[in-house]
Write an enzyme that holds these catalytic residues in place. Structure first.
Site, short mmCIF file in Angstrom:
data_model
loop_
_atom_site.label_atom_id
_atom_site.label_comp_id
_atom_site.label_asym_id
_atom_site.label_seq_id
_atom_site.Cartn_x
_atom_site.Cartn_y
_atom_site.Cartn_z
N ASN A 10 0.87 -1.17 0.00
CA ASN A 10 0.00 0.00 0.00
C ASN A 10 0.91 1.22 0.00
O ASN A 10 1.46 1.58 1.03
CB ASN A 10 -0.89 -0.04 1.26
CG ASN A 10 -1.70 1.22 1.43
OD1 ASN A 10 -1.77 2.06 0.54
ND2 ASN A 10 -2.34 1.35 2.60
N TRP A 11 1.06 1.82 -1.18
CA TRP A 11 2.02 2.94 -1.29
C TRP A 11 1.47 4.22 -0.66
O TRP A 11 2.21 5.19 -0.52
CB TRP A 11 2.34 3.20 -2.76
CG TRP A 11 3.14 2.12 -3.43
CD1 TRP A 11 3.44 0.88 -2.92
CD2 TRP A 11 3.73 2.17 -4.74
NE1 TRP A 11 4.18 0.16 -3.83
CE2 TRP A 11 4.38 0.92 -4.95
CE3 TRP A 11 3.77 3.12 -5.75
CZ2 TRP A 11 5.06 0.64 -6.14
CZ3 TRP A 11 4.44 2.83 -6.93
CH2 TRP A 11 5.09 1.61 -7.12
N LYS A 12 0.19 4.24 -0.33
CA LYS A 12 -0.45 5.45 0.21
C LYS A 12 -0.16 6.64 -0.72
O LYS A 12 -0.01 6.44 -1.92
CB LYS A 12 0.01 5.69 1.65
CG LYS A 12 -0.18 4.44 2.51
CD LYS A 12 -0.05 4.66 3.97
CE LYS A 12 -0.25 3.32 4.70
NZ LYS A 12 -0.20 3.45 6.15
N HIS A 103 -9.62 1.13 4.90
CA HIS A 103 -8.35 1.39 5.59
C HIS A 103 -8.60 2.37 6.73
O HIS A 103 -9.39 3.30 6.61
CB HIS A 103 -7.32 1.94 4.61
CG HIS A 103 -5.94 1.95 5.19
ND1 HIS A 103 -5.53 2.92 6.08
CD2 HIS A 103 -4.90 1.10 5.05
CE1 HIS A 103 -4.29 2.66 6.45
NE2 HIS A 103 -3.88 1.56 5.84
N GLU A 105 -6.97 4.81 7.76
CA GLU A 105 -6.76 6.24 7.41
C GLU A 105 -7.99 6.80 6.72
O GLU A 105 -8.36 7.96 6.93
CB GLU A 105 -5.50 6.37 6.54
CG GLU A 105 -4.24 6.19 7.39
CD GLU A 105 -3.04 5.62 6.64
OE1 GLU A 105 -3.00 5.67 5.40
OE2 GLU A 105 -2.14 5.11 7.33
N GLU A 175 -5.60 -4.93 10.51
CA GLU A 175 -4.63 -3.85 10.67
C GLU A 175 -4.89 -3.11 11.98
O GLU A 175 -5.68 -2.17 12.02
CB GLU A 175 -4.75 -2.87 9.50
CG GLU A 175 -4.42 -3.49 8.15
CD GLU A 175 -3.72 -2.48 7.25
OE1 GLU A 175 -2.67 -2.83 6.70
OE2 GLU A 175 -4.20 -1.35 7.12
N GLY A 181 2.28 2.33 10.71
CA GLY A 181 3.23 3.43 10.58
C GLY A 181 3.92 3.81 11.87
O GLY A 181 4.58 4.84 11.95
N SER A 220 3.22 -2.13 10.33
CA SER A 220 4.67 -2.20 10.53
C SER A 220 5.25 -3.58 10.25
O SER A 220 6.19 -4.02 10.92
CB SER A 220 5.05 -1.73 11.94
OG SER A 220 4.63 -0.38 12.13
N GLY A 241 2.77 -1.03 4.28
CA GLY A 241 2.84 0.39 3.94
C GLY A 241 4.29 0.81 3.71
O GLY A 241 4.85 0.61 2.64
N GLY A 242 4.91 1.38 4.75
CA GLY A 242 6.26 1.94 4.64
C GLY A 242 7.26 1.01 3.96
O GLY A 242 8.02 1.45 3.08
#
Ligand code: PGA
Length: 263
Positions: A10-12, A103, A105, A175, A181, A220, A241-242
Site C-alpha cells: 500500500n504505497w499510500k 483502511h 486512514e 490492521e 506506521g 509495521s 505500507g512503509g
C-alpha cells in the site's frame, strides 16, 4: 484448505514518476529472480499505487508476476457529476485486480463509516475488483478490551450488506491502528488471535468461505518480522505500507512468504 499468500504493498500518497519507475522496475526484476508467478499456488505479489500513477505503472507491470491494485474507489456511482470520484470500472480498465477498502486512514481522516465501507466493498465486486477489507482496533479500544467487538462490528456490517458469498472474491486485512506506521508491530500471538477470531466470525456465516478467505496482517510488517508473522496459521500474507516503498525490503517480505509454511 490451502490459501495462497498475498503480499500487497500500500504505497499510500507516496511516489513520483521517477521514483515509481525505479521502484516498479526493481520489483519486477526481483520478482522474476525469486520465481514469483512460476507456480500459481505459491504466492501472489501486489502493489497499490496512488490512482494517478496506475496507468503508467500498469504498463511497466504488464506481463510480469506483480499485480496491480488501487487504494480507493467511489462507493456507488458509475459516472456523472461526482467531482474527484473514481468508479471501480475505471480501475479495472487500467488493469487493477484489487482495491483496498476500509483502511483506518480512510475511516479516521475521511469519515468513512461502516456503511460507506460496506458500499465500497460491494462497488468493488460489481466492477470486477477484489476488495481488500481492512479492519482493526485503535490502541484505546485494545486497552479497553474491545478488540473483538470492534473487529466483529466492522466485519459483520460488510457481511450483512453484501452476503457471506461475496467473501469468495475478497480478502480481509487485520490492521491494528496502533501498529500502522508506528514501528510497533503486533506480536505473532496477538496477530494470530485476531486472525483466528476473524476467521471464526466468517465461519459463523459459512465455514467453507471462512477456510478459503485470505486474512492479511498489516501494521509495521517488515523484512525482519515477516517470517514470524507469516508462520502463524491464520496469517495469509501482509498489507505493507512503509516497507513497500523500498524494493529490496518488499522483496524480502515476498521471499519470506515463499518460505512460509502453507496455511
Ligand atoms: P505500515 O502501513 O506498514 O506503514 O504500518 C500498513 C498499512 O497502513 O496498510
Amino acid at each position: 484448505m490451502s490459501r495462497t499468500y498475498l503480499i500487497a504493498g500500500n504505497w499510500k500518497m507516496n511516489g513520483s514518476l521517477a521514483a515509481n519507475a525505479e521502484l516498479t522496475e526493481g520489483l519486477v526484476e526481483g520478482a522474476r529472480e525469486l520465481g514469483i508467478g512460476s507456480r500459481p499456488d505459491q504466492m501472489e505479489m501486489l502493489v497499490c499505487p496512488p490512482s494517478v500513477y496506475l496507468e503508467s505503472i500498469g504498463r511497466t507491470l504488464a506481463g510480469s508476476p506483480v499485480h496491480l491494485g488501487a487504494q480507493n474507489l467511489s462507493d456507488q456511482h458509475r459516472a456523472g457529476a461526482y467531482t474527484g470520484e473514481v468508479y471501480g470500472g475505471m480501475l479495472t480498465e487500467l488493469g487493477c485486480r484489487y482495491v483496498i477498502v476500509g483502511h483506518s486512514e480512510r475511516r479516521s481522516l475521511y469519515c468513512e463509516n461502516d456503511s460507506i465501507v460496506a458500499r465500497k466493498f460491494g462497488a468493488a465486486l460489481a466492477a470486477g475488483l477484489r476488495p481488500i477489507l481492512c479492519v482493526g482496533e485503535t490502541l484505546a479500544e485494545r486497552e479497553h478490551g474491545s478488540t473483538e467487538a470492534v473487529l466483529a462490528r466492522q466485519l459483520h456490517s460488510v457481511v450483512a450488506s453484501n452476503g457471506i458469498a461475496a467473501f469468495a472474491n475478497a480478502v480481509v486485512a487485520y490492521e491494528p491502528v496502533w501498529a500502522i506506521g508506528t514501528g510497533r508491530t503486533a506480536t505473532p500471538e496477538q496477530a494470530q488471535a485476531a486472525h483466528e477470531f476473524l476467521r471464526g466470525q466468517l465461519a459463523t456465516a459459512d465455514a467453507k468461505i471462512a477456510s478459503s478467505t485470505r486474512i492479511l496482517y498489516g501494521g509495521s510488517m517488515k523484512a525482519d518480522n515477516a517470517e514470524s508473522l507469516l508462520a502463524c496459521g491464520d496469517v495469509d500474507g501482509g498489507l505493507i505500507g512503509g516497507a513497500s516503498l523500498k524494493a529490496a525490503e518488499f522483496l524480502a517480505i515476498c521471499a519470506a512468504a515463499q518460505q512460509a509454511p502453507q496455511s
